[in-house]
Design a protein around this motif. Structure first.
Motif, short mmCIF file in Angstrom:
data_model
loop_
_atom_site.label_atom_id
_atom_site.label_comp_id
_atom_site.label_asym_id
_atom_site.label_seq_id
_atom_site.Cartn_x
_atom_site.Cartn_y
_atom_site.Cartn_z
N THR A 89 -28.68 -6.67 -0.35
CA THR A 89 -28.46 -5.56 -1.30
C THR A 89 -28.86 -4.21 -0.70
OG1 THR A 89 -30.55 -6.13 -2.41
CG2 THR A 89 -28.52 -6.95 -3.39
N ASP A 90 -28.24 -3.90 0.44
CA ASP A 90 -28.46 -2.58 1.03
C ASP A 90 -27.58 -1.55 0.30
OD1 ASP A 90 -25.87 -2.83 2.02
OD2 ASP A 90 -26.49 -3.24 4.08
N ARG A 91 -27.60 -0.31 0.76
CA ARG A 91 -26.92 0.75 0.04
C ARG A 91 -25.41 0.56 0.02
NH1 ARG A 91 -25.44 5.02 3.73
NH2 ARG A 91 -26.14 4.54 5.84
N HIS A 92 -24.85 -0.05 1.05
CA HIS A 92 -23.40 -0.28 1.06
C HIS A 92 -23.02 -1.35 0.03
CE1 HIS A 92 -23.56 2.17 4.57
NE2 HIS A 92 -24.11 1.25 5.33
N CYS A 93 -23.81 -2.39 -0.04
CA CYS A 93 -23.59 -3.43 -1.04
C CYS A 93 -23.69 -2.84 -2.44
CB CYS A 93 -24.61 -4.55 -0.85
SG CYS A 93 -24.56 -5.82 -2.12
N ARG A 94 -24.71 -2.02 -2.66
CA ARG A 94 -24.91 -1.46 -4.00
C ARG A 94 -23.77 -0.53 -4.39
NH1 ARG A 94 -30.05 -0.59 -1.70
NH2 ARG A 94 -29.76 1.66 -1.86
N HIS B 51 -18.17 -3.02 10.04
CA HIS B 51 -18.70 -4.31 9.59
C HIS B 51 -19.97 -4.17 8.76
CE1 HIS B 51 -22.16 -4.60 12.38
NE2 HIS B 51 -21.40 -3.93 13.22
N GLN B 52 -20.67 -3.04 8.90
CA GLN B 52 -21.87 -2.82 8.08
C GLN B 52 -21.52 -2.76 6.60
OE1 GLN B 52 -23.01 0.80 10.14
NE2 GLN B 52 -24.72 -0.24 11.14
N ILE B 53 -20.29 -2.40 6.29
CA ILE B 53 -19.82 -2.34 4.91
C ILE B 53 -19.01 -3.59 4.54
CG2 ILE B 53 -18.32 -1.12 3.29
CD1 ILE B 53 -19.04 1.48 4.74
#
Length: 340
Positions: free
Chosen positions: A28-33, A289-291
């Motif tokens: 649940t990092d900022r991209h996930c949120r 890929h980070q997103i």
């Protein structure tokens, strides 16, 4: 598609906790949120756990970064030093978080060695001291996420004592993972599955502490379950892995079914809404890929889901990968539905 967040005051954050996405390390990092917020305007989102020492001693302020669109969003802190946690909580409040949550549930070895997380279930008075110090320093709500007990503790004895001591310091909202944590003998992954669930105990705690806002967490994988718990009197439901791996099944229907909000979107619309965010991230030196690693489950259970996952998994790591990779992956879904 109007995905503007709901303007949050304290009461609205309280309402948002009817359904929340659990804090999950590495997920649940900022991209996930940001992705999850596009899917639900109402649900409460949590960060990964951030340790107070990392903020106060290490100055890792980048760990506090979030997008304004994520509101309502809560920062989860890990630690056991009251003054250090108080400073970290103030940093979170100053940054604009709607809530600060203290982790009293994580069973990892790293957490145990630092005397925070689930091991704090054995030290309720220390937890009480921590939340009191945090509340003195910050002007947003301080909450607690805990287990029903650890190791050889008897949950029916320790959980009421824990809630009484911590709530006496002014904490009014608890998320309870309805499993024990075995600090010796089980891995963190095993601790998410092997200890039996005791939902009845969480329901009893709501009856015994009716003045508290209590959410249940652990093993919940559908909105049907969430609605059942709410109907039985619990104030909130926190969903973890199901919200991450099958987000459309949980979050796309959440606003209508849990919050009575008629607005709804589709996985395809969410993908298109992510494209400007992806372009901005790439322009800042980020990698696709980070997103996209958080987007793999968007079409779970639908035609084209496997081709969607495969295309992103095989292409998003390329050095030159951009939004066109996501659009091509979406083409596989569109084609699969067209030939259905």
């Amino acid at each position: 598609m109007d995905q503007s967040p709901i303007k949050q005051g304290k009461s609205n954050v309280f309402n948002a906790a009817r359904l929340s996405v659990a804090p999950m390390m590495d997920w649940t990092d900022r991209h996930c949120r940001y992705l999850h917020r596009l899917m639900s305007r109402r649900a409460l989102l949590y960060t990964e756990m951030v340790t107070a020492p990392a903020l106060v001693q290490g100055g890792a302020l980048h760990l506090l970064r979030f997008n304004e669109a994520e509101h309502p969003v809560a920062l989860q802190l890990g630690g056991s030093d009251p003054q250090e946690l108080a400073l970290a909580a103030k940093m979170a409040a100053d940054e604009g978080y709607d809530e600060v949550n203290l982790n009293v549930g994580c069973p990892s070895d790293r957490v145990q060695s630092g005397c925070f997380g689930a091991v704090l279930m054995e030290r309720p008075q220390l937890v009480a001291d921590c939340v009191a110090a945090m509340q003195d320093k910050c002007d947003v709500e301080v909450t607690v996420k805990c287990r029903i007990g650890v190791d050889d503790q008897i949950p029916e004895d320790v959980l009421p004592d824990f809630l009484q001591k911590v709530s006496a310091k002014g904490v009014n909202r608890f998320a309870i993972h309805a499993r024990k944590a075995w600090l010796q003998g089980l891995s963190p992954k095993e601790n998410r599955d092997i200890p039996p669930l005791n939902y009845d105990l969480v329901l009893q705690m709501k009856k015994d502490f009716s003045h508290l806002h209590i959410s249940v967490n652990g093993g919940i994988d559908s909105l049907d379950q969430a609605e059942s718990f709410l109907a039985q009197g619990l104030d909130g439901v926190m969903i973890g892995r199901a919200a991450y791996h099958t987000p459309s099944a949980i979050l796309l229907e959440a606003d209508r079914r849990i919050f009575g909000d008629s607005r709804q979107t589709t996985p395809e619309a969410v993908v298109y809404a992510m494209l400007p965010y992806i372009e901005q991230h790439l322009s800042e030196g980020g990698k696709l890929h980070q997103i996209t690693r958080h987007m793999l489950g968007l079409f779970a259970g639908q035609s084209g889901a496997r081709a969607w996952r495969r295309h992103l998994s095989e292409n998003a790591h390329r050095a030159d990968a951009g939004p066109e990779v996501v659009e091509a992956a979406l083409g596989h879904v569109t084609f699969a539905k067209a030939v259905q």
